[in-house]
Scaffold this active site. Structure first.
Site, PDB file in Angstrom:
ATOM      1  N   GLN B 304      13.115 -34.825  13.260  1.00 50.57           N
ATOM      2  CA  GLN B 304      14.071 -35.816  13.713  1.00 50.57           C
ATOM      3  C   GLN B 304      13.379 -36.663  14.770  1.00 50.57           C
ATOM      4  O   GLN B 304      12.561 -36.131  15.531  1.00 50.57           O
ATOM      5  CB  GLN B 304      15.276 -35.088  14.332  1.00 50.57           C
ATOM      6  CG  GLN B 304      16.570 -35.820  14.280  1.00 50.57           C
ATOM      7  CD  GLN B 304      17.322 -35.597  12.960  1.00 50.57           C
ATOM      8  OE1 GLN B 304      17.742 -34.505  12.663  1.00 50.57           O
ATOM      9  NE2 GLN B 304      17.480 -36.648  12.173  1.00 50.57           N
ATOM     10  N   THR B 473      16.832 -28.587  16.589  1.00 48.62           N
ATOM     11  CA  THR B 473      16.619 -27.557  15.573  1.00 48.62           C
ATOM     12  C   THR B 473      17.057 -28.117  14.221  1.00 48.62           C
ATOM     13  O   THR B 473      17.904 -27.551  13.540  1.00 48.62           O
ATOM     14  CB  THR B 473      17.357 -26.261  15.975  1.00 48.62           C
ATOM     15  OG1 THR B 473      16.980 -25.939  17.321  1.00 48.62           O
ATOM     16  CG2 THR B 473      16.966 -25.088  15.089  1.00 48.62           C
ATOM     17  N   HIS B 474      16.522 -29.282  13.900  1.00 45.28           N
ATOM     18  CA  HIS B 474      16.757 -29.885  12.591  1.00 45.28           C
ATOM     19  C   HIS B 474      15.438 -29.927  11.842  1.00 45.28           C
ATOM     20  O   HIS B 474      14.841 -30.980  11.679  1.00 45.28           O
ATOM     21  CB  HIS B 474      17.338 -31.296  12.730  1.00 45.28           C
ATOM     22  CG  HIS B 474      18.603 -31.353  13.532  1.00 45.28           C
ATOM     23  ND1 HIS B 474      19.088 -32.503  14.086  1.00 45.28           N
ATOM     24  CD2 HIS B 474      19.481 -30.380  13.868  1.00 45.28           C
ATOM     25  CE1 HIS B 474      20.210 -32.246  14.750  1.00 45.28           C
ATOM     26  NE2 HIS B 474      20.469 -30.965  14.634  1.00 45.28           N
ATOM     27  N   ASN B 475      14.979 -28.761  11.426  1.00 49.35           N
ATOM     28  CA  ASN B 475      13.752 -28.664  10.641  1.00 49.35           C
ATOM     29  C   ASN B 475      14.146 -28.792   9.174  1.00 49.35           C
ATOM     30  O   ASN B 475      15.063 -28.105   8.725  1.00 49.35           O
ATOM     31  CB  ASN B 475      13.079 -27.309  10.869  1.00 49.35           C
ATOM     32  CG  ASN B 475      12.998 -26.947  12.349  1.00 49.35           C
ATOM     33  OD1 ASN B 475      13.979 -26.515  12.935  1.00 49.35           O
ATOM     34  ND2 ASN B 475      11.851 -27.122  12.947  1.00 49.35           N
TER      35      ASN B 475
END
Lengths: 450, 545
Positions: B304, B473-475
């Protein structure tokens, strides 16, 4: 003098004879309340349904034990009564019982061997069940329940309660009403609801007051004190009609949702009522829960229309604003002045996140505290226990969430909880006496010994 | 299963700083490098991203922002080709279309929003633009299941500034309950009290969309449901012909032994990083090689691109302790479907948001640049500025690239002896240009609000990925969806191309990341996949494409 002695001797002999007769002359079992047609058979599932409606599981199952195999300790004023194994195991259960013997246990309180059951078994109420339901239940118990060999602890109460023949005299007082339904059972939902509430549902066992002899003061809707409120094991079973009715502001749909799911827009079932919901009411049809709700609301007059469904998965449920009685408290809590009473401050710090300054809570999840019978009851133990140890609402078919309120035993001391509880009992128009730190200590101590 | 007790649960040091709800690196981690010529080192101290641990995982500790992607984001390559030509696609960018359309996913987005319990206001109801909603969102068949949340003062100021500037503000869609709520399973939520402890915490108020509030107790009533905690799946076992899975082998923490669990269907539903790791370890596809372009597993890892402006107002009181993780007013005026990629020189976009989401004192004490970070000067700064700051965030898209990928590390192993997964990742010019564009547009808007001070934080040209500060935590990606087996690891039903009885959930399916928080797309894809399993697969197990 001689004459007097003779008379006294005669009376003594007569008394002994009467007592012996009282103890040893076999009791008579009540005949079926109706003759069923030859070849009568219950509907498939009827017996199991009657078992659920009668809430057999709640008492006749030990914590963690096999269903209906008995062994649960039931506290009574006379001592601990151990529930019996009612699976069809021939030696430790009721496998050898005939229909007549089974019926007598429900309508006369007499076991197969002729002994009197303790009235923890609500035969005052089961007495009002139809012969068809009794037969269906018998068939289910004998043929569909798996026999479980489970020798349960024998109930042994202290003298004089260990003399079971005494119950024979008690039954003369308690079983004045005829066996079979007290009124027409079909035709309207209210009639069906009345039948379930009075009979299998045995609501009066808790919600009617007791006579000085501890029999139910109000067994049918014809009795003045029927469901006028009782006390059981330190809990208020609130009045369900009349001026002090806990259902005053509830609709038929809301009451039915409470019965089926243990929660509604106003309140949540815990304690004994939580068990009733968990083991009995959630298994009944929507129509029957609605019928019971319609009957109960009808006790105070016209119940209004009966909805077709209950507890829909309804999406968003906005919370209610404070009502007129609660406005002053809501305003005081909203202002949050440092000088506010300690109980109010503790409420803001610990409770208002869920129950709100309005005391209205949020529908189906956070109970109302304004007008809540558990908050304002004559018995303060349950309220203090909820604050100390928390509470929970059992998962049910339509509302599977196990709702848990945490306890505050570690966070608040006895004095603080007394202040908080006294605030709750006097806020939003609630009008109940204060509680003391000693009251809290007693409940805290009782929890510690469990 | 956890219980989230007040006030124990809102212990910032324990959960916010020491990360009690997150994976411990000793248990599971990745190695990280920025390019193929660096040596990857283990991520030993959690920073940039925080994989969750235990029942509920990231669905328990998230902030609650629940977005649907824009329809254009699911067919981004076609959108670019149709409007500007493929010539504007930078070299090295794996720009793709999702093999499933917005229209196909729409019913599943709607269902997921009902299950999760989302608060918001529709902006596009069956094509009709709704006043007060997001006019640039994809069409929705129904409004959100709960009304939109209330506004805090910072978001109100932002709202007013956006309106004055001619933008289109709307309330953020929140997986945070605005009222009491009952979902389609009869599961329940309680109304949020704006305590501001969402991200990194479980919600003690039943207010956050999470497995605990949305589904777990309903599952427990199913006679064929069993939940085994303290069990870590180590690998998926394949049949001899490699075309189906026979089950999984997991580590039983209590018994300290491996257990084989046979299965007819395996659904990989752990966090994206762990899903990719399991697939690499199990041979559920060929590992991607950036030098040859061969293989699909680990391909198109994305992230992101975020930035923001912080403003200080001496005379405003923002009460930062009031808020929730998805609080705020947003605009989509600079989003993917509003941007002229050809003119702007990048592919992508972002949504902007302003609203207090936590007032936690250890981690959230914004101070003007130059304020000492300790001692008397710091104390003076806190005294002067606490409660007087607000910020606007830009939450931007991140494209997939040939050289950002995941594979197995050649050196480091975990406690079970399995190779760790290696992340090769760095920022790319396209996304950094997008970020700089947002800076150039956001600063004038912030200035229009007349703060006493303002400061920006936007990565710019040449920025290198730093794994230490928390970012998001947008993997995403790594087992991407594709039209053909040569391009990705799973087909349009999130079914692995390799073994037809293995399905993969989560953001690993993303062809490239969208500009939004991923949960709405993750949830929509999950119900889309479940629907395919129920209606197509169970009656005739086979590759569905």
């Amino acid at each position: 003098m001689k004459c007097f002695l003779r008379l006294a001797g005669g009376l003594a002999v007569l008394g002994v004879v009467a007592l012996l007769a009282f103890i040893y002359v076999p009791v008579k079992r009540t005949a079926p309340s109706e003759e069923l047609a030859a070849g009568w058979q219950p509907e498939p599932g009827q017996g199991e349904y009657v078992m659920h409606a009668s809430d057999c599981v709640a008492c006749h199952t030990a914590p963690g034990g096999e269903p209906l195999a008995g062994g649960r300790a039931i506290a009574s004023p006379m001592g601990t009564i151990w529930s019996t194994n009612i699976t069809p195991d021939p030696e430790t259960g009721i496998g050898g019982w005939t229909l007549d013997e089974f019926r007598a246990s429900l309508v006369d309180g007499i076991a197969a061997d002729g002994t009197h059951l303790y009235p923890a078994m609500p035969y005052e109420n089961y007495r009002l069940m139809t012969e068809a339901d009794i037969r269906a239940l018998y068939g289910y118990m004998m043929n569909e329940v798996e026999p479980v060999r489970n020798e349960v602890e024998t109930t042994s109460l202290a003298f004089p309660f260990n003399l079971r023949f005494g119950i024979r005299a008690w039954n003369w007082l308690a079983l004045g009403h005829a066996s079979g339904p007290s009124a027409e059972i079909a035709g309207t939902p209210e009639a069906r609801g009345r039948y379930l509430v009075e009979g299998a549902g045995h609501c009066a066992a808790c919600h009617s007051p007791r006579t000085p002899f501890m029999s139910q003061d109000g067994v049918t809707a014809a009795d003045g004190n029927f469901l006028a409120g009782g006390v059981i094991d330190g809990w208020n079973a609130p009045a369900l009609h009349g001026d002090g009715s806990a259902l005053k502001d509830w609709s038929v749909a809301e009451l039915a949702a409470y019965l089926a799911t243990g929660r509604n827009a106003h309140s949540a079932a815990n304690g004994e009522m939580g068990l009733v919901v968990e083991h009995s009411l959630q298994h009944l049809s929507d129509a029957d829960n609605l019928a019971m709700a319609a009957f109960l609301k009808g006790l105070d007059g016209d119940a209004g229309g009966i909805p077709e469904t209950l507890a829909a998965n309804s999406g968003s449920l906005p919370e209610a604003p404070a009502d007129a009685a609660g406005e002053a408290t809501a305003a005081m809590l909203t202002e949050a002045q440092p000088g506010m009473p300690e109980g109010a401050r503790l409420y803001l710090d610990n409770c208002s996140g869920c129950h709100f300054v309005t005391g209205k809570g949020a529908p189906e999840i956070f109970p109302e505290l304004a007008g809540n019978s558990l908050v304002t009851g004559s018995e303060t133990g349950p309220l203090l226990s909820v604050i100390l140890n928390g509470a929970d609402v059992p998962p049910t078919g339509k509302r599977p969430m196990h709702l848990v309120m945490q306890g505050y035993a570690e966070r608040l001391d006895d004095g603080e909880i007394a202040e908080l509880a006294s605030f709750l009992r006097s806020a939003w128009g609630n009008d109940a006496p204060a509680v003391s730190a000693a009251d809290v200590a007693a409940v805290r101590g009782a929890a510690a010994t469990h | 299963m956890p219980d989230f007790k007040y006030p124990n649960q809102i212990d910032e040091l324990k959960y916010g700083v020491r990360l009690k709800m997150m994976q411990k690196p000793s248990q599971q981690t990745v190695t990280v490098r920025r390019s193929g010529d660096e040596t990857a080192l283990p991520y030993r101290s959690l920073g940039s991203f925080l994989p969750g641990n235990g029942v509920g995982g990231a669905g328990t500790h998230w902030n609650g922002l629940n977005w649907r992607p824009q329809p254009e984001e699911l067919r981004l390559r076609s959108h670019v080709a149709e409007n500007w030509g493929e010539g504007i696609i930078p070299e090295g960018m794996n720009l793709g279309d999702y093999p499933v359309s917005y229209d196909e996913l729409e019913p599943h987005f709607t269902h997921f929003e009902k299950v999760a319990g989302i608060s918001g206001k529709a902006g596009n109801l069956n094509g009709e633009i709704q006043e007060g909603g997001n006019p640039f969102e994809g069409w929705r068949s129904e409004d959100y299941p709960m009304p939109q949340q209330k506004r805090t003062w910072d978001s109100q100021k932002f709202h007013d500034a956006c309106t004055a500037a001619g933008y289109h503000p709307f309330q953020a869609p929140a997986g945070i309950a605005s009222t009491a709520y009952v979902n389609p399973y009869g599961m329940q939520m309680g109304p949020c009290n704006y305590c501001g402890f969402c991200e990194r915490y479980g919600c003690y108020q039943y207010s956050k969309s999470s497995p605990q509030t949305a589904i777990l107790d309903a599952l427990k009533r199913m006679p064929n449901f069993e939940c085994r905690t303290e069990s870590e799946v180590l690998r998926v076992e394949l049949a001899e012909d490699g075309r189906t899975a026979t089950g999984v082998t997991y580590w039983d923490e209590a018994a300290q032994e491996e257990v084989f669990q046979p299965a007819d269907i395996v659904i990989l539903s752990s966090y994206q990083l762990n899903n990719v790791h399991l697939m690499l370890l199990s041979g559920l596809g060929e590992a991607y090689d950036p030098l040859t372009g061969q293989g699909t597993l680990g391909k198109s890892y994305a992230y992101q691109m975020n930035g923001g402006v912080t403003m200080f107002f001496e005379d405003e009181h923002f009460n930062p302790f009031v808020g929730h993780g998805a609080n705020g007013v947003c605009i989509d005026d600079f989003s993917v479907n509003q941007n002229d990629f050809g003119a702007l020189g990048f592919i992508g976009g972002s949504y902007w948001r302003s609203g207090t989401f936590n007032g936690q004192p250890i981690r959230n004490m914004p101070l003007p640049k130059g304020t000492p970070s300790w001692g008397a000067g710091w104390k003076d700064g806190i005294g002067k500025w606490y409660g007087h700051a607000m910020s606007i965030g830009s939450h931007g898209s991140h494209m997939a690239y040939e050289n950002n990928h995941l594979d197995l590390d050649p050196t480091y192993t975990d406690r079970h002896g399995r190779p760790l997964m290696r992340m090769t990742f760095n920022w790319q010019d396209n996304d950094l240009r997008m970020n700089q564009y947002m800076k150039s547009m956001m600063e004038p808007l912030a200035a229009s609000m007349n703060p006493d001070l303002m400061q920006s934080g936007f990565k710019g040209p040449g920025a290198q990925y730093d794994v230490r500060p928390y970012q998001t935590t947008h993997n995403t990606g790594g087992h991407i969806m594709s039209e053909t087996a040569a391009e990705g690891a799973v087909n349009r039903y999130c079914q692995t191309w390799k073994a037809h009885n293995v399905f993969a959930m989560g953001a690993g399916n993303f062809v490239q990341n969208t500009q939004y928080n991923p949960t709405g797309l993750v949830g929509g894809l999950a119900y889309w996949t479940v629907n395919a399993i129920r209606t197509q697969y169970l009656s005739n197990p086979r590759p569905l494409v």
